[in-house]
Scaffold this motif. Sequence first.
Motif, PDB file in Angstrom:
ATOM      1  N   ARG A 192      25.101   8.776  11.408  1.00 57.05           N
ATOM      2  CA  ARG A 192      24.366  10.373  10.553  1.00 57.05           C
ATOM      3  C   ARG A 192      25.291  10.701   9.801  1.00 57.05           C
ATOM      4  N   HIS A 193      26.367  10.174   9.766  1.00 59.69           N
ATOM      5  CA  HIS A 193      27.758  10.159   8.183  1.00 59.69           C
ATOM      6  C   HIS A 193      27.796   9.250   8.124  1.00 59.69           C
ATOM      7  N   ASP A 194      26.997   8.144   7.642  1.00 59.34           N
ATOM      8  CA  ASP A 194      26.493   6.588   7.261  1.00 59.34           C
ATOM      9  C   ASP A 194      25.848   6.905   5.995  1.00 59.34           C
ATOM     10  N   GLU A 195      25.870   7.331   5.014  1.00 58.83           N
ATOM     11  CA  GLU A 195      24.659   7.001   3.910  1.00 58.83           C
ATOM     12  C   GLU A 195      23.827   6.208   4.143  1.00 58.83           C
ATOM     13  N   ARG A 196      24.417   5.246   4.287  1.00 57.22           N
ATOM     14  CA  ARG A 196      23.405   4.082   4.364  1.00 57.22           C
ATOM     15  C   ARG A 196      22.261   4.562   6.126  1.00 57.22           C
ATOM     16  N   LEU A 197      22.410   4.627   7.284  1.00 57.86           N
ATOM     17  CA  LEU A 197      22.494   4.911   8.302  1.00 57.86           C
ATOM     18  C   LEU A 197      21.727   5.943   8.829  1.00 57.86           C
ATOM     19  N   SER A 198      21.703   7.062   6.995  1.00 58.89           N
ATOM     20  CA  SER A 198      21.352   9.182   7.706  1.00 58.89           C
ATOM     21  C   SER A 198      20.330   8.939   8.316  1.00 58.89           C
ATOM     22  N   GLN A 199      18.997   8.316   7.422  1.00 59.47           N
ATOM     23  CA  GLN A 199      18.015   8.419   7.808  1.00 59.47           C
ATOM     24  C   GLN A 199      17.010   7.747   9.169  1.00 59.47           C
ATOM     25  N   LEU A 200      17.832   6.761   9.879  1.00 60.12           N
ATOM     26  CA  LEU A 200      17.184   6.270  10.769  1.00 60.12           C
ATOM     27  C   LEU A 200      16.676   7.136  11.824  1.00 60.12           C
ATOM     28  N   PRO A 201      16.391   6.716  12.190  1.00 61.74           N
ATOM     29  CA  PRO A 201      15.665   7.018  13.649  1.00 61.74           C
ATOM     30  C   PRO A 201      15.960   7.370  14.571  1.00 61.74           C
ATOM     31  N   ILE A 202      16.523   8.246  15.611  1.00 61.65           N
ATOM     32  CA  ILE A 202      17.075   7.911  16.786  1.00 61.65           C
ATOM     33  C   ILE A 202      16.486   8.695  17.794  1.00 61.65           C
ATOM     34  N   ILE A 203      16.366   7.643  18.713  1.00 63.07           N
ATOM     35  CA  ILE A 203      15.568   8.129  20.194  1.00 63.07           C
ATOM     36  C   ILE A 203      16.753   8.112  21.106  1.00 63.07           C
ATOM     37  N   MET A 204      17.322   9.284  21.738  1.00 64.55           N
ATOM     38  CA  MET A 204      18.246   9.183  22.858  1.00 64.55           C
ATOM     39  C   MET A 204      17.911   8.742  23.873  1.00 64.55           C
ATOM     40  N   ILE A 205      17.702   8.781  24.759  1.00 60.67           N
ATOM     41  CA  ILE A 205      17.660   7.488  26.296  1.00 60.67           C
ATOM     42  C   ILE A 205      18.642   8.130  27.401  1.00 60.67           C
ATOM     43  N   ALA A 218      20.630  19.034  20.736  1.00 64.37           N
ATOM     44  CA  ALA A 218      20.274  19.589  18.933  1.00 64.37           C
ATOM     45  C   ALA A 218      21.736  20.123  17.956  1.00 64.37           C
ATOM     46  N   VAL A 219      22.113  20.637  19.332  1.00 62.49           N
ATOM     47  CA  VAL A 219      23.658  20.929  18.343  1.00 62.49           C
ATOM     48  C   VAL A 219      24.327  20.196  17.642  1.00 62.49           C
ATOM     49  N   ASP A 220      24.498  18.817  18.054  1.00 60.36           N
ATOM     50  CA  ASP A 220      25.193  17.625  17.567  1.00 60.36           C
ATOM     51  C   ASP A 220      24.340  17.662  16.117  1.00 60.36           C
ATOM     52  N   ARG A 221      23.025  17.654  16.703  1.00 63.11           N
ATOM     53  CA  ARG A 221      21.893  16.651  15.481  1.00 63.11           C
ATOM     54  C   ARG A 221      21.700  18.010  14.244  1.00 63.11           C
ATOM     55  N   GLY A 222      22.011  18.936  14.761  1.00 66.96           N
ATOM     56  CA  GLY A 222      21.103  20.287  13.937  1.00 66.96           C
ATOM     57  C   GLY A 222      19.789  20.304  13.798  1.00 66.96           C
ATOM     58  N   GLN A 223      19.004  19.759  14.210  1.00 69.00           N
ATOM     59  CA  GLN A 223      17.837  19.149  14.267  1.00 69.00           C
ATOM     60  C   GLN A 223      17.098  19.516  15.443  1.00 69.00           C
ATOM     61  N   ARG A 224      15.282  19.747  15.708  1.00 72.34           N
ATOM     62  CA  ARG A 224      14.359  19.976  16.783  1.00 72.34           C
ATOM     63  C   ARG A 224      14.796  18.417  17.668  1.00 72.34           C
ATOM     64  N   VAL A 225      14.643  19.101  18.889  1.00 70.67           N
ATOM     65  CA  VAL A 225      14.684  17.119  19.403  1.00 70.67           C
ATOM     66  C   VAL A 225      14.085  17.206  20.873  1.00 70.67           C
ATOM     67  N   SER A 226      12.827  16.302  20.676  1.00 68.36           N
ATOM     68  CA  SER A 226      12.311  16.638  21.640  1.00 68.36           C
ATOM     69  C   SER A 226      12.121  15.137  23.436  1.00 68.36           C
ATOM     70  N   TRP A 227      11.813  15.782  24.552  1.00 70.00           N
ATOM     71  CA  TRP A 227      12.621  15.304  24.925  1.00 70.00           C
ATOM     72  C   TRP A 227      11.396  14.338  26.206  1.00 70.00           C
ATOM     73  N   GLN A 228      11.488  13.449  26.371  1.00 72.95           N
ATOM     74  CA  GLN A 228      10.095  13.063  26.769  1.00 72.95           C
ATOM     75  C   GLN A 228      11.411  12.352  28.508  1.00 72.95           C
ATOM     76  N   ALA A 229      11.226  12.809  29.554  1.00 68.52           N
ATOM     77  CA  ALA A 229      11.525  11.945  31.272  1.00 68.52           C
ATOM     78  C   ALA A 229      11.059  10.663  31.726  1.00 68.52           C
ATOM     79  N   VAL A 230      11.557   9.552  31.148  1.00 66.99           N
ATOM     80  CA  VAL A 230      10.733   8.171  31.638  1.00 66.99           C
ATOM     81  C   VAL A 230      11.093   8.188  32.484  1.00 66.99           C
ATOM     82  N   SER A 231      10.696   7.296  34.281  1.00 57.30           N
ATOM     83  CA  SER A 231      11.091   6.759  35.094  1.00 57.30           C
ATOM     84  C   SER A 231      11.287   5.622  34.237  1.00 57.30           C
ATOM     85  N   GLY A 232      11.940   4.476  35.158  1.00 51.48           N
ATOM     86  CA  GLY A 232      12.545   3.096  35.048  1.00 51.48           C
ATOM     87  C   GLY A 232      11.541   2.069  35.499  1.00 51.48           C
TER      88      GLY A 232
END
Length: 118
Positions: free
Chosen positions: A64-77, A90-104
């Motif tokens: 997020r602090h790299d100008e070239r990559l700052s708009q890269l979509p990230i899905i946290m798994i 949510a706090v670290d990103r300053g953005q709304r975060v959606s979660w979906q639990a996914v099993s292996g």
Amino acid sequence: MVVDDSITVRKVTTRLLERNGMEVVTAKDGVDAIAKLQDITPDIMLLDIEMPRMDGFEVATLVRHDERLSQLPIIMITSRTGEKHRERSAVDRGQRVSWQAVSGSAVAGGHCRAGSNG
């Protein structure tokens, strides 16, 4: 880009994405991901939260602090579904975060779909 310290998760996720026509670059942890991001700009990053050497939150902050990559979509798994991880994300990103639990097994069987519960 798939970033996960589990070789199984990397392999299964890569196979699933490649079967759907996507090129996949993998990284074994955050340090490896940051090194690879010096040479490539992926369309999206699937990023594990808990990894050795550099966790997903640290990687996301650097991206997020790299100008070239700052708009890269990230899905946290993660296998964790605790409120602690949701709040930190949510706090670290300053953005709304959606979660979906996914099993292996859902990922391995190709039955994973995007969704939101929050």
